[in-house]
Design an enzyme around this catalytic site. Structure first.
Site, PDB file in Angstrom:
ATOM      1  N   ARG A   8     -13.578  21.300  21.435  1.00 47.91           N
ATOM      2  CA  ARG A   8     -14.212  22.621  21.481  1.00 47.91           C
ATOM      3  C   ARG A   8     -13.409  23.618  20.652  1.00 47.91           C
ATOM      4  O   ARG A   8     -12.299  23.992  21.030  1.00 47.91           O
ATOM      5  CB  ARG A   8     -14.314  23.122  22.926  1.00 47.91           C
ATOM      6  CG  ARG A   8     -15.264  22.333  23.796  1.00 47.91           C
ATOM      7  CD  ARG A   8     -15.453  23.068  25.113  1.00 47.91           C
ATOM      8  NE  ARG A   8     -16.302  22.319  26.023  1.00 47.91           N
ATOM      9  CZ  ARG A   8     -16.753  22.788  27.180  1.00 47.91           C
ATOM     10  NH1 ARG A   8     -16.404  24.008  27.560  1.00 47.91           N
ATOM     11  NH2 ARG A   8     -17.516  22.064  27.958  1.00 47.91           N
ATOM     12  N   ARG A  63      -2.665  27.260  16.361  1.00 50.03           N
ATOM     13  CA  ARG A  63      -2.417  28.615  15.851  1.00 50.03           C
ATOM     14  C   ARG A  63      -1.063  29.158  16.307  1.00 50.03           C
ATOM     15  O   ARG A  63      -0.442  29.940  15.609  1.00 50.03           O
ATOM     16  CB  ARG A  63      -3.561  29.534  16.255  1.00 50.03           C
ATOM     17  CG  ARG A  63      -4.855  29.184  15.514  1.00 50.03           C
ATOM     18  CD  ARG A  63      -5.897  30.269  15.654  1.00 50.03           C
ATOM     19  NE  ARG A  63      -6.542  30.260  16.955  1.00 50.03           N
ATOM     20  CZ  ARG A  63      -6.880  31.350  17.618  1.00 50.03           C
ATOM     21  NH1 ARG A  63      -6.582  32.548  17.151  1.00 50.03           N
ATOM     22  NH2 ARG A  63      -7.502  31.259  18.770  1.00 50.03           N
ATOM     23  N   ASP A  83     -12.469  27.250  19.050  1.00 51.31           N
ATOM     24  CA  ASP A  83     -12.481  28.616  19.550  1.00 51.31           C
ATOM     25  C   ASP A  83     -13.282  29.511  18.611  1.00 51.31           C
ATOM     26  O   ASP A  83     -13.677  29.103  17.514  1.00 51.31           O
ATOM     27  CB  ASP A  83     -11.042  29.121  19.664  1.00 51.31           C
ATOM     28  CG  ASP A  83     -10.866  30.156  20.763  1.00 51.31           C
ATOM     29  OD1 ASP A  83     -11.883  30.653  21.277  1.00 51.31           O
ATOM     30  OD2 ASP A  83      -9.705  30.463  21.097  1.00 51.31           O
TER      31      ASP A  83
END
Length: 276
Positions: free
Chosen positions: A52, A203, A54
């Site tokens: 999934r 990230r 973001d």
């Protein structure tokens, strides 16, 4: 029922991530609605995805599966890709659909996911044609120092210091590759591959490496943060638009069932958090 694998790509700029979120526009919502229409189904097909993504994260090599009644699959399989192309918005493409191997699960069968994060330190900023896919870092970056730091993070670790924790979910991951290369155009591409990722992991790792690259921290610092096992306020979660899911790797067909069992033992929490 027939399990069908879908290979797809999307530009994440216009989406609130992959997963359905009420009235918000998401990739899952768009693809499921397009499937319902082209299959002329009264029931909305439900997709299971490899990872999934973001809000704002892109994908070139996303994989999902859907279970369809055998008669619907037989009727539509030859023209399904073309019909989806006519129904889906232009920021999503389904490249291929095929009957999945026995026991296939887009999420639990995956051996690894490979992401790329792109950043430039050019003093003038980002090429306007790449602005939705490349981050601008306004300090010169030392790629060798970043690679030195990245090499110290490889292997199986508890990445709690680089993840947004989720109740009941493990943050133990195996980081298989983390390397950076500056292209001829000056854009630095970080390649990140792991068996799976927890929320904000990629990230956050890139945020730590940027601090090393611009000289604010030594190459040993990201490893020390990892060993501490807690979030460090100095580790910034960089913006999502530089991140792209490039590829998902799967085992040979005969090994899929074993891979499913192994993955479920490691990640037993219900659902899946937004990723990376």
């Amino acid at each position: 029922m027939v399990r069908v694998r879908l290979d797809l790509a999307y530009d994440g700029a216009g989406f609130h991530g992959w997963a359905r979120q009420g009235e918000r526009r998401t990739v899952q919502q768009e693809v499921e609605e397009a499937l319902r229409i082209v299959l002329r189904s009264a029931v909305r097909p439900e997709l299971t995805v490899a990872g999934r993504t973001d809000a704002g994260v892109h994908a070139r090599g996303q994989v999902a599966h859907v279970d369809l009644p055998a008669e619907l699959w037989a009727e539509h399989r030859q023209k399904l890709v073309k019909r989806l192309a006519g129904r889906l918005p232009k920021d999503i493409r389904v490249w291929a659909v095929a009957r999945a191997p026995e026991g296939f699960n887009a999420r639990f069968s995956a051996l690894w996911r490979r992401y790329a994060y792109r950043v430039t330190d050019h003093p003038s900023g980002v090429d306007p044609l790449l602005r939705s896919h490349v981050l601008w870092h306004d300090w010169p970056l030392d790629v060798d120092a970043m690679n030195e730091a990245a090499g110290q993070l490889l292997g199986e670790h508890d990445f709690a210091a680089y993840c947004k924790k989720r109740e009941g979910a493990t943050t133990i991951r195996t980081l298989q590759r983390l390397s950076l290369e500056r292209g001829a155009d000056g854009v630095i591409t970080a390649t990140v591959r792991a068996d799976a990722f927890c929320h904000n992991m990629v990230r956050s790792l890139i945020g730590a490496l940027l601090f090393v690259g611009d000289g604010h921290r030594p190459p040993e610092w990201p490893r020390r943060v990892l060993a501490a096992g807690v979030r460090d306020s100095a580790v910034h979660v960089v913006r999502p638009h530089g991140l792209t899911l490039e590829e998902v790797g799967y085992p040979a067909d005969e090994l899929i069932a074993a891979r499913n069992r192994e993955s479920r033992r490691k990640r037993t929490a219900p659902g899946a958090a937004a990723c990376c």
